[in-house]
Design an enzyme around this catalytic site. Structure first.
Site, PDB file in Angstrom:
ATOM      1  N   TYR A 155      34.017  41.054  92.329  1.00 47.69           N
ATOM      2  CA  TYR A 155      33.456  42.277  92.906  1.00 47.69           C
ATOM      3  C   TYR A 155      32.290  41.952  93.831  1.00 47.69           C
ATOM      4  O   TYR A 155      32.212  42.433  94.966  1.00 47.69           O
ATOM      5  CB  TYR A 155      32.994  43.204  91.771  1.00 47.69           C
ATOM      6  CG  TYR A 155      32.479  44.545  92.226  1.00 47.69           C
ATOM      7  CD1 TYR A 155      33.355  45.605  92.446  1.00 47.69           C
ATOM      8  CD2 TYR A 155      31.116  44.764  92.425  1.00 47.69           C
ATOM      9  CE1 TYR A 155      32.889  46.847  92.861  1.00 47.69           C
ATOM     10  CE2 TYR A 155      30.642  45.997  92.843  1.00 47.69           C
ATOM     11  CZ  TYR A 155      31.535  47.036  93.056  1.00 47.69           C
ATOM     12  OH  TYR A 155      31.063  48.272  93.467  1.00 47.69           O
ATOM     13  N   LYS A 159      32.103  42.443  97.890  1.00 41.67           N
ATOM     14  CA  LYS A 159      31.109  43.352  98.461  1.00 41.67           C
ATOM     15  C   LYS A 159      30.143  42.628  99.388  1.00 41.67           C
ATOM     16  O   LYS A 159      29.629  43.221 100.342  1.00 41.67           O
ATOM     17  CB  LYS A 159      30.345  44.063  97.344  1.00 41.67           C
ATOM     18  CG  LYS A 159      31.190  45.041  96.534  1.00 41.67           C
ATOM     19  CD  LYS A 159      31.760  46.159  97.393  1.00 41.67           C
ATOM     20  CE  LYS A 159      32.434  47.235  96.556  1.00 41.67           C
ATOM     21  NZ  LYS A 159      33.031  48.309  97.391  1.00 41.67           N
TER      22      LYS A 159
END
Length: 254
Positions: A155, A159
Site C-alpha cells: 500500500y 501510494k
C-alpha cells in the site's frame, strides 16, 4: 513588451467558479464510502458523473488493475457521454502483512489497483482529457504517500509511486490546460479501514477498539477524516477555480 499569456483552458468566464455544469466526470472506486461521497459532491456541483468499480450496484464494472479494464471503462464513458472532462482515480484496496509473509499475489493486486491502474486510466483517457477545455485528473493518494507503517509495504509503495505519476502527468498535461493533482487523506472511517482492524489488532497485540483509539489519536484533531471533507477538496480541484493548481498533493487530516 512581451504579450502576457492568458488562461487557455477555455473557462475564462468562469474564473474562480466552482460549478461543474456541462462537465462529464468519471469516478473509480465509486461503490465504496469515499467514492460515493466524491460522486455525490461532483453531482451537487452540476457534473454528469459515471461511477466505476469492480463490483456494486449502479456502477460500470471493470478490473481497474488491468490495462484492458481501464481502456474499457474509458471507452464506455466516451460511448455514453461523448466526452470526458474530469477523471477521479479513487479506487483502492488494502492487505496487511509483514514483508517476509506478504503474498506475491497481494503485492501485485495492490500495486495494480493503486499504481498501474491510474497509469492505464490516464493513458486511455489522455486524448479526451487534453481535448477538453480545462480537463482535470484527481488521484486519491494517502498520508501513507509520505511515510510508512509496518505491514503496509504494498500500500505504501503504491501510494508513494502514484505521486510520481501525478507529477509527471501534470507536467505533460499543462500545455493542454489539463491539471493533475492528488489528495492525501488521513484515517477515514470507511469499509477499507474497518476491514483491516483485526489484522492490525493482531499485529499490535491489542483489541480492535484499542486500534481505533490509536488511529484516532494519531490524527491532529483526534478524530477521523470525514469522507465529505475529502470529496469537497476533490470537488474544488476538479473545478475551474483550481485552474492554477497543478502537480500537487493536498494532505487532508482532521
Amino acid at each position: 513588451m512581451a504579450k502576457l499569456d492568458h488562461n487557455s483552458d477555455g473557462q475564462r468566464s468562469q474564473a474562480g467558479g466552482n460549478k461543474l455544469e456541462g462537465r462529464v466526470a468519471l469516478v473509480t472506486g465509486a461503490a465504496g464510502g469515499l467514492g460515493k461521497a466524491i460522486a455525490a459532491e461532483l453531482r451537487e456541483r452540476g457534473a454528469a458523473v459515471h461511477g466505476v468499480d469492480i463490483a456494486g450496484d449502479g456502477v460500470f464494472h471493470a478490473d481497474l488493475a488491468a490495462a484492458s479494464g481501464n481502456r474499457d471503462m474509458i471507452a464506455h464513458v466516451l460511448a455514453v457521454a461523448g466526452r470526458l472532462d474530469i477523471l477521479v482515480l479513487n479506487a483502492g484496496c488494502q492487505f496487511v502483512a509483514p514483508i517476509d509473509k506478504f503474498p506475491d499475489a497481494e503485492w501485485e493486486r495492490l500495486r495494480g489497483v493503486m499504481l498501474d491502474g491510474p497509469f492505464f486510466a490516464m493513458k486511455a483517457a489522455w486524448a479526451a482529457l487534453t481535448k477538453s477545455p480545462g480537463g482535470r485528473v484527481v488521484v486519491t493518494a494517502s498520508t501513507s504517500s509520505f511515510g510508512g507503517a509496518p505491514g503496509k509495504a504494498a500500500y505504501t509503495a503504491a501510494k508513494h509511486g502514484v505521486l510520481g505519476l501525478v507529477r509527471v502527468a501534470a507536467l505533460e498535461g499543462a500545455e493542454h490546460g489539463l491539471t493533475v493533482n492528488a489528495v492525501a487523506p488521513g484515517w477515514m472511517d470507511t469499509g477499507m479501514m474497518r476491514d483491516q482492524l483485526e489484522v492490525q489488532a493482531a499485529t499490535m497485540g491489542v483489541s480492535t477498539d484499542e486500534v481505533v483509539t490509536r488511529f484516532r489519536a494519531a490524527q491532529p484533531a483526534k478524530r477521523f477524516v470525514d469522507v465529505r471533507e475529502v470529496a469537497a477538496t476533490i470537488g474544488f480541484l476538479a473545478s475551474p477555480a483550481a485552474s492554477g493548481v497543478n502537480g500537487v498533493c493536498v494532505p487532508i487530516t482532521s
